[in-house]
Enzyme design. Structure first.
Site, PDB file in Angstrom:
ATOM      1  N   ASN A  19      42.230  38.699  12.824  1.00 52.96           N
ATOM      2  CA  ASN A  19      43.314  38.189  11.996  1.00 52.96           C
ATOM      3  C   ASN A  19      43.638  36.728  12.271  1.00 52.96           C
ATOM      4  OD1 ASN A  19      45.417  38.348  10.094  1.00 52.96           O
ATOM      5  ND2 ASN A  19      46.910  38.778  11.678  1.00 52.96           N
ATOM      6  N   TYR A  97      40.347  26.785   2.900  1.00 50.86           N
ATOM      7  CA  TYR A  97      40.715  28.186   3.069  1.00 50.86           C
ATOM      8  C   TYR A  97      39.980  29.131   2.105  1.00 50.86           C
ATOM      9  CZ  TYR A  97      43.761  32.199   3.970  1.00 50.86           C
ATOM     10  OH  TYR A  97      44.251  33.443   4.296  1.00 50.86           O
ATOM     11  N   LYS A 101      37.344  32.143   3.355  1.00 48.91           N
ATOM     12  CA  LYS A 101      37.585  33.571   3.135  1.00 48.91           C
ATOM     13  C   LYS A 101      36.452  34.207   2.322  1.00 48.91           C
ATOM     14  CE  LYS A 101      41.179  33.992   5.664  1.00 48.91           C
ATOM     15  NZ  LYS A 101      41.183  34.848   6.857  1.00 48.91           N
ATOM     16  N   THR A 132      55.445  34.415   6.242  1.00 44.88           N
ATOM     17  CA  THR A 132      55.183  34.072   7.643  1.00 44.88           C
ATOM     18  C   THR A 132      55.135  32.549   7.757  1.00 44.88           C
ATOM     19  OG1 THR A 132      52.782  34.019   7.370  1.00 44.88           O
ATOM     20  CG2 THR A 132      53.766  36.159   7.941  1.00 44.88           C
TER      21      THR A 132
END
Length: 177
Positions: A19, A97, A101, A132
């Site tokens: 993670n 990003y 991914k 978050t």
């Protein structure tokens, strides 16, 4: 001190959840992204997963029901990125990003292909954008909690032996590649 039998039973890993993740600069288009920035994101989001997974494979192989869950993202779906009706196709172009991914998803598929014979189920999870520190700078409000996002990870970590491997999943089921 535990007995030899007890110590042997602790010498395994049942579930690995990869993670760790970094986003790279938000809103930086591919044409303005230095190679070093892309390398930094890939080093964490892809190479880091490879290194950790390879390091613990001996422990996973000792488990009666080993599972690997790689936390991915819906932005790693080429289908979402190219579907004009999907909100992700409207996100700013980025070379960090989303690329990492998508690469993570492919790495996950390759592990799934290799490790299925060992009974190790390997899947990427798309938990959705959760409120978050990682998402605090996004240009839209995030109301999903980390606990809500973790539900798909928990489901994949506790799959039965005949469960899927090499699929891409979110709360609603399979995510298109």
């Amino acid at each position: 001190m535990p007995s030899r039998a007890a110590a042997a039973s602790l010498d395994r890993l049942d579930v690995l959840v990869n993670n760790a993740g970094v986003s790279g600069p938000l809103g930086e288009p591919p044409s303005g992204t230095p190679a070093a920035t892309l390398r930094e994101v890939f080093e964490t989001n892809v190479v880091g997963v490879l290194m950790v997974t390879n390091a613990v494979l001996p422990l996973l192989r000792r488990s009666p029901a080993p599972r690997v869950v790689n936390v991915s993202s819906g932005v790693g779906s080429l289908a979402h990125q190219t579907d004009p009706g999907h909100y992700m196709s409207g996100l700013p172009a980025s070379a960090t990003y989303p690329l990492s991914k998508t690469a993570l998803n492919q790495l996950t598929v390759q592990y799934a292909r290799e490790l299925r014979k060992d009974g190790i189920l390997v899947n990427p999870a798309a938990p959705g954008a959760c409120a978050t520190d990682f998402t605090k700078d996004l240009p839209f409000p995030i109301t999903r909690t980390a606990a809500q996002g973790a539900a798909v990870v928990i489901r994949l970590a506790t799959l039965p032996a005949d469960g899927p491997t090499g699929g891409f999943f979110d709360d609603d089921g399979r995510v298109p590649w």
